[in-house]
Structure formats: structure tokens, C-alpha cells
Design an enzyme around this catalytic site. Structure first.
Site, PDB file in Angstrom:
ATOM      1  N   ASP A   1       0.823  -1.206   0.000  1.00  0.00           N
ATOM      2  CA  ASP A   1       0.000   0.000   0.000  1.00  0.00           C
ATOM      3  C   ASP A   1       0.858   1.256   0.000  1.00  0.00           C
ATOM      4  OD1 ASP A   1       0.935  -0.270   2.658  1.00  0.00           O
ATOM      5  OD2 ASP A   1      -0.980  -1.054   3.343  1.00  0.00           O
TER       6      ASP A   1
ATOM      7  N   ASN B   1      -8.104  -2.800  14.103  1.00  0.00           N
ATOM      8  CA  ASN B   1      -9.468  -3.094  13.664  1.00  0.00           C
ATOM      9  C   ASN B   1      -9.527  -4.304  12.732  1.00  0.00           C
ATOM     10  OD1 ASN B   1      -8.383  -2.098  11.314  1.00  0.00           O
ATOM     11  ND2 ASN B   1      -9.751  -0.330  11.141  1.00  0.00           N
TER      12      ASN B   1
ATOM     13  N   HIS C   1      -7.568  -4.812  10.032  1.00  0.00           N
ATOM     14  CA  HIS C   1      -7.224  -4.594   8.624  1.00  0.00           C
ATOM     15  C   HIS C   1      -5.901  -5.265   8.266  1.00  0.00           C
ATOM     16  CE1 HIS C   1      -5.025  -0.580   9.675  1.00  0.00           C
ATOM     17  NE2 HIS C   1      -4.110  -1.441   9.334  1.00  0.00           N
TER      18      HIS C   1
ATOM     19  N   GLU D   1      -9.781  -1.879   5.104  1.00  0.00           N
ATOM     20  CA  GLU D   1     -10.506  -1.583   6.337  1.00  0.00           C
ATOM     21  C   GLU D   1     -11.765  -2.447   6.445  1.00  0.00           C
ATOM     22  OE1 GLU D   1      -8.874   0.066   8.367  1.00  0.00           O
ATOM     23  OE2 GLU D   1      -8.343   2.089   7.759  1.00  0.00           O
TER      24      GLU D   1
END
Length: 242
Positions: free
Chosen positions: A67, A136, A138, A143
Site C-alpha cells: 500500500d 481493527n 485490517h 478496512e
């Protein structure tokens, strides 16, 4: 998933780094998928150590990063290009021309996604993918959402991710968007290493290992992959039934 709990980040880095180096020793032209953040840094240090000792060479290796932030100059101190150059590439013998990144400043996200997919396919696909996991759940910057993503795309970062990463941005606000490889692309890697350390990752690790497979925890998709090794320290493993 093969879950291994080791005493600390240093021990995990040595084990994960050795796994990468052993693959490259067997296959000098291996294709590696790389991650940023604090989790893989000890593994990169082990790779640097072994390269410096002449035990492994990365001259023929090709890499693809997961990313990159959008709207951030490639030369910025917090770009993932800069991170990888400082934490790994400048300290091993890999030619920079063998390293691949998504362009967070592209004008056409769909065209950039297609370009990255073509480059991955032309390289023969990722043999070993290194991952971290967000608080979370990811992986990459995928996400929590309503559906698993497939190819690379532009994602709006969640408040949780922005809160976790904002302390690194001392000169400007953290970007609100990023380009990331999709979950489908990640799962096409033939082997995956996921590294998680610290109590803050414990809930996400439990959901990844023991929860339902759901895009609300993107890392849970790894349950369906045939070759995943998860390295945890005791704190990150603390909520799971290991």
C-alpha cells in the site's frame, strides 16, 4: 493457520526473517510481498543482517509493497517508499528497479490498479507475503467493510487507523486515503507470514483466528488460505485460545 508464539518482537523478527532468507536462498529470484509499519521491522533487520554476512543475496528478488498513502509526495519521510528504502532496501543488495509500489498520487485509480495487477501477474505472483494486522483487523489498508475487496483500490482510512498512524505525521495532517492491494490479491500469495505484537493487537488477533470469516475483520479471510504462519508475542496472543 500455523500459529507460533515467541517471547518478544526480536525473536519473532529472527524467525520471520530467517523464513524469508531461506526462501530466497532456495529461489534467488523469489517475488516477495512486503508490508510497512513497526511489525515487520525486526524481520527486515534480520534480513539485513544475513545479507551483510553474505548468507543471502537479494540481487534477483522482486518486491511488491502492499500500500501507499494518497496525496503524499513519494519523497516525504512518511511515505512507504521512504520507509522501505530506510528500513530495508538501502541496506541490502536489491536493485531499486526490482521494487514495486502503488502510486498514491495517480490520477486514475482504476488504471493504477490494473497496472499493478499486470505487474504482479508478469512477475509470476507473490511467493511470500509479509503482513501486519491493524487494531481493527485490517490487512494492508483493507478496512472493515461489507465485502472483501479483490484488486488494488483507493480506500478511505478509518478513524481507528488514522488515530494509530497520526503520531508519525508531525509536519502535516495524516492522509485520509490510501491505495492498497485488495484482500483477493493478498490471498493469491502462495505463502503468507503475519506478525502481530503487543496487547493492542490482541482483540484483532482473536477475531482473525477464531471469529467468523467476515469483511468486518478483513484478516479473517486468512482462515481460508492454505499456508499462513502467524507469529505472535504473548501479549498479542493473550485473548486467543492458543
Amino acid at each position: 493457520m500455523n500459529v507460533i508464539v515467541l517471547e518478544n518482537a526480536s525473536a519473532i523478527g529472527q524467525a520471520a526473517g530467517d523464513m524469508v532468507c531461506e526462501l530466497v536462498s532456495r529461489r534467488p529470484n523469489a517475488v516477495l510481498g512486503l508490508a510497512t509499519g513497526s511489525s515487520p521491522v525486526p524481520a527486515y533487520r534480520r534480513m539485513i543482517e544475513r545479507c551483510g554476512a553474505g548468507e543471502v543475496s537479494f540481487r534477483e528478488v522482486t518486491t511488491f509493497n502492499l500500500d501507499e498513502y494518497c496525496g503524499l509526495p513519494a519523497e516525504h519521510k512518511n511515505s512507504y517508499r521512504t520507509f522501505m528504502r530506510e528500513e530495508l532496501f538501502s541496506q541490502v543488495d536489491i536493485p531499486l528497479g526490482n521494487t514495486n509500489f502503488l502510486d498514491g498520487n495517480c490520477a486514475d485509480e482504476a488504471a493504477e490498479s490494473a497496472r499493478y495487477s499486470r505487474a504482479l501477474e508478469a512477475a509470476g505472483g507473490v511467493e511470500l507475503q509479509i503482513l501486519g494486522i491493524g487494531r481493527n483487523g485490517h490487512i494492508g489498508f483493507n478496512e472493515p467493510g461489507e465485502a472483501f475487496t479483490q484488486e488494488a483500490y483507493k480506500v478511505a482510512l478509518t478513524p481507528s487507523t488514522i488515530e494509530a498512524n497520526s503520531p508519525y505525521f508531525t509536519d502535516r495532517p495524516m492522509p485520509a486515503y490510501a491505495m492498497t492491494m485488495g484482500v483477493g490479491q493478498i490471498l493469491r500469495a502462495r505463502k503468507i507470514i503475519l506478525i502481530a505484537t503487543g496487547e493492542a493487537k490482541a482483540d484483532a488477533v482473536r477475531a482473525m483466528l477464531e471469529g467468523e470469516i467476515t469483511p468486518r475483520c478483513p484478516a479473517s479471510a486468512l482462515q481460508g488460505h492454505p499456508d499462513v504462519t502467524v507469529y505472535l508475542d504473548p501479549a498479542a496472543a493473550g485473548e486467543a485460545s492458543i
